[in-house]
Every structure is written in structure tokens, then in C-alpha cells.
Motif scaffolding. Sequence first.
Motif, PDB file in Angstrom:
ATOM      1  N   UNK A   1       4.717   9.410   0.484  1.00  0.00           N
ATOM      2  CA  UNK A   1       3.761   8.538   1.160  1.00  0.00           C
ATOM      3  C   UNK A   1       3.033   7.685   0.128  1.00  0.00           C
ATOM      4  N   UNK A   2       2.806   6.420   0.482  1.00  0.00           N
ATOM      5  CA  UNK A   2       2.203   5.462  -0.443  1.00  0.00           C
ATOM      6  C   UNK A   2       1.222   4.579   0.313  1.00  0.00           C
ATOM      7  N   UNK A   3       0.213   4.036  -0.383  1.00  0.00           N
ATOM      8  CA  UNK A   3      -0.592   2.988   0.254  1.00  0.00           C
ATOM      9  C   UNK A   3       0.311   1.812   0.628  1.00  0.00           C
ATOM     10  N   UNK A   4       0.028   1.152   1.733  1.00  0.00           N
ATOM     11  CA  UNK A   4       0.929   0.100   2.213  1.00  0.00           C
ATOM     12  C   UNK A   4       0.932  -1.134   1.330  1.00  0.00           C
ATOM     13  N   UNK A   5      -0.063  -1.283   0.423  1.00  0.00           N
ATOM     14  CA  UNK A   5      -0.029  -2.422  -0.488  1.00  0.00           C
ATOM     15  C   UNK A   5       0.740  -2.127  -1.770  1.00  0.00           C
ATOM     16  N   UNK A   6       1.321  -0.913  -1.855  1.00  0.00           N
ATOM     17  CA  UNK A   6       2.203  -0.567  -2.964  1.00  0.00           C
ATOM     18  C   UNK A   6       3.654  -0.746  -2.509  1.00  0.00           C
ATOM     19  N   UNK A   7       4.580  -1.073  -3.423  1.00  0.00           N
ATOM     20  CA  UNK A   7       5.985  -1.223  -3.010  1.00  0.00           C
ATOM     21  C   UNK A   7       6.500   0.045  -2.331  1.00  0.00           C
ATOM     22  N   UNK A   8       7.141  -0.118  -1.189  1.00  0.00           N
ATOM     23  CA  UNK A   8       7.634   1.021  -0.423  1.00  0.00           C
ATOM     24  C   UNK A   8       8.858   0.596   0.379  1.00  0.00           C
ATOM     25  N   UNK A   9       9.609   1.572   0.859  1.00  0.00           N
ATOM     26  CA  UNK A   9      10.839   1.297   1.608  1.00  0.00           C
ATOM     27  C   UNK A   9      10.589   1.156   3.100  1.00  0.00           C
ATOM     28  N   UNK A  10       9.779   2.020   3.667  1.00  0.00           N
ATOM     29  CA  UNK A  10       9.656   2.052   5.113  1.00  0.00           C
ATOM     30  C   UNK A  10       8.218   2.149   5.587  1.00  0.00           C
ATOM     31  N   UNK A  11       8.036   1.871   6.883  1.00  0.00           N
ATOM     32  CA  UNK A  11       6.714   1.998   7.514  1.00  0.00           C
ATOM     33  C   UNK A  11       6.908   2.608   8.892  1.00  0.00           C
ATOM     34  N   UNK A  12       6.188   3.690   9.149  1.00  0.00           N
ATOM     35  CA  UNK A  12       6.238   4.340  10.450  1.00  0.00           C
ATOM     36  C   UNK A  12       5.343   3.586  11.419  1.00  0.00           C
ATOM     37  N   UNK A  13       5.804   3.426  12.656  1.00  0.00           N
ATOM     38  CA  UNK A  13       5.004   2.634  13.581  1.00  0.00           C
ATOM     39  C   UNK A  13       4.803   3.263  14.951  1.00  0.00           C
ATOM     40  N   UNK A  14       5.517   4.302  15.304  1.00  0.00           N
ATOM     41  CA  UNK A  14       5.343   4.894  16.633  1.00  0.00           C
ATOM     42  C   UNK A  14       5.999   6.263  16.688  1.00  0.00           C
ATOM     43  N   UNK A  15       5.560   7.057  17.632  1.00  0.00           N
ATOM     44  CA  UNK A  15       6.206   8.340  17.936  1.00  0.00           C
ATOM     45  C   UNK A  15       6.354   8.467  19.452  1.00  0.00           C
ATOM     46  N   UNK A  16       7.320   9.262  19.869  1.00  0.00           N
ATOM     47  CA  UNK A  16       7.437   9.640  21.273  1.00  0.00           C
ATOM     48  C   UNK A  16       8.107  11.007  21.341  1.00  0.00           C
ATOM     49  N   UNK A  17       7.941  11.683  22.472  1.00  0.00           N
ATOM     50  CA  UNK A  17       8.473  13.033  22.631  1.00  0.00           C
ATOM     51  C   UNK A  17       9.779  13.009  23.399  1.00  0.00           C
TER      52      UNK A  17
END
Length: 367
Positions: free
Chosen positions: A135-151
Motif C-alpha cells: 500500500x502506498x500514498x496515491x501521490x507516490x508511483x503505484x500500479x493499481x487503485x482500488x475503487x469498489x467492493x461488492x459481496x
Amino acid sequence: MSHPHPPYPHQPPSQAETLNPFAVTALVTSLLCLAPLGLAFGIVALVQIPRRRQRGRGLAIAGVTVSAAVLLLAGTAAAVVDFRVWTPPARDAAGEIVKPGWTASHAIEPGDCFTPRSGAPGRDAPPTRGADVRLLPCDAPHRGEAYATFRLSEQDRPPSRDEIAATARPQCAKLFLDYTADPLASGPLQTYFFYPDERGWAAGQRGVLCWVARPGNALLDSSVRLDAADLDPAQSDYLMAWKPLNSAGVLRPAKSPAQDLVGARAWAARMAEAQAETARLMKGAQLPGGAEQPKARLVAEFEAGLPFWRQAAEASDATSFLGHLRSVDNHSGNTHSQRIRVLLDLPAAPAAPAGSAAAPVTNAALR
């Protein structure tokens, strides 16, 4: 009378009776796990012993052998073992990541930015279950971003990977459009998901986590999220007009028309309805005066492309279907939409999702 021989004078022992010190040192250092030194000392000893007619060849060989084995094992371990220290991430009071750290995928929350240990999967890679992520701060280079969950729905046995994909693929695509008001602003993106394995299912885990990444493992350097509340009225009107077409576009079937013509035709019918609705909403969008002319031209392109969507929905074969979609692309209105974006101070974006290939996000081999 014979005379006894005089006693021989004392002779020092010959060099052949001495023990080479490097041979002893090689064995000792190898046993102390100082393999590089043990290997070096052993080689020196093996060179010196025959020249000086000394003892210790067996000790030198043992030191070299042990040292070489230790180095070989270390090299193999370095190739297959990740020696990074597992440190947990830290969040602030608002739940934002302020200190990078490693965690399991089931601990990711919507809005988190991260890099999977194995990187983002390729478009044609088979889906996998959860994974370790940093996990990284979003202003650091990163590969992915989580945006939603569902069951997932309850059932006696864990659903298969294909069953989960059939549910998660369209669901994650639609949920992404709720996460950002401008899905084209971040450039080409692909959606993925994490889902529980058999052990997680047995433990009661039912959640699917949707996340997004750039194609080809390119890095993101900021969040892809955009709240509609951060837009001015003209920007909001313009982007909301696009939403029906975006929503239908992301649900393009995973199979080609040659594999599933029925599914492709049904999608084309939905796209025709969505494009008609987007044209209607665009006509009513309140844009600044300079944007009125490109808006009118964009609407005209939408209306010119509608017959080709309807023809695709009635296509008799895959070749005919793709031909109609190429005609749709000729009326994408991309030049006019880009002009409007500039006038509204929206980020430059790739081709709008009006045609066969364009879409705000694509559903890669989901994970």
C-alpha cells in the motif's frame, strides 16, 4: 677398527611435512558461513600446496566445496525469495495511507493505491485469487487503485473462477463509473479484481475488490478518482451527458463477435439506446458560448452514427458486425469532444467511447 658414524646433525623438518595455513583458514571460514573468504583461501591453498610440497590439500578442497555450496544456495534463494521486510502500512485519522507497507489483498479498502507483489497481470493472463500488495500514498508511483467492493451471493460451495468473473467483470466496470466523474481523464485503464480463495470462502469471506491499473504495468502517479462535487456546472453537465454511453461501452462482451454474435448484437442494441440518450443529454447541456458550436457538431456525429449501431444489432455475421462498427468509429466526434474538453478545462483524453474500440476502461483478464 671401524669408527662409528658421527651422529647426523639436527635437520629441520622438510616443507612437505608442514601444513598450509590457508588450507586450515579456508575450512574454518567456510564453516563460519564466510563463504567468499573460504572460497578465496581455499583456492590460494590449492595453488600453494603442490608448489611448496605442503600438507592440507584435503582441508583446502573441503573449504572450497563448503564455500561453493553456501554461495550456490544463497544465489538460488536470492532468485526465488523476496527478502523485503514485511512492514504494515499506516493510516491517518481519515483512513488515508501515510506510510507504505505490505498487507494482504483482503485488507485493501476502496480508495487505496498499491502495487501487487507480482505487478499487474497482463491482459490475457489468467485470473488469480488474492495476493500480497504494498500500500502506498496515491501521490507516490503505484500500479493499481482500488475503487469498489461488492459481496458474492451465498452458496454451499465456493464459486469457480469463471463464475466469479461472469459476475465481477460487468459489476466492476459499472462501479468504476461511480468512482470517477471523468473516466477518460486518466488515460487508458484496465479493470481487475481480487476475490476470495477456497480458504477465505470457508472463513466467511465473500467480498470482491475491484481495482484499476494502466495497461502494460505502466505506473500511476495520482488517484484516478474525481468527485462530481469538484466540477463546475458546465463540466458536470458535459460529463453527465456522456455517462449513458460510457456505461454501455464498458459492458462490451469479452468474447469476439465471431465467438458470440448474439452477445455482440445485444450489446450493439444497448449502445444504440445509450448513444441516443447521450445525444439528447448533450443537447441540453449548458456549456459556455465557445463550446456551443463543437457541441452541436458532436451531437450531429452521434446522430449520424446511430443507424450503424442499429445495423450492427441486426448483423447476420461477425464480418458484417465489425463493418458496421467501423462506420460507427467514423462518426465518433472525437475532434469535437476534445475541443469541448479544452474549452471546459478538462484533462486531455484519448478517443471518446463512441466506437468499436474505444471505452473509458477495458476489462482485462480480470484478477
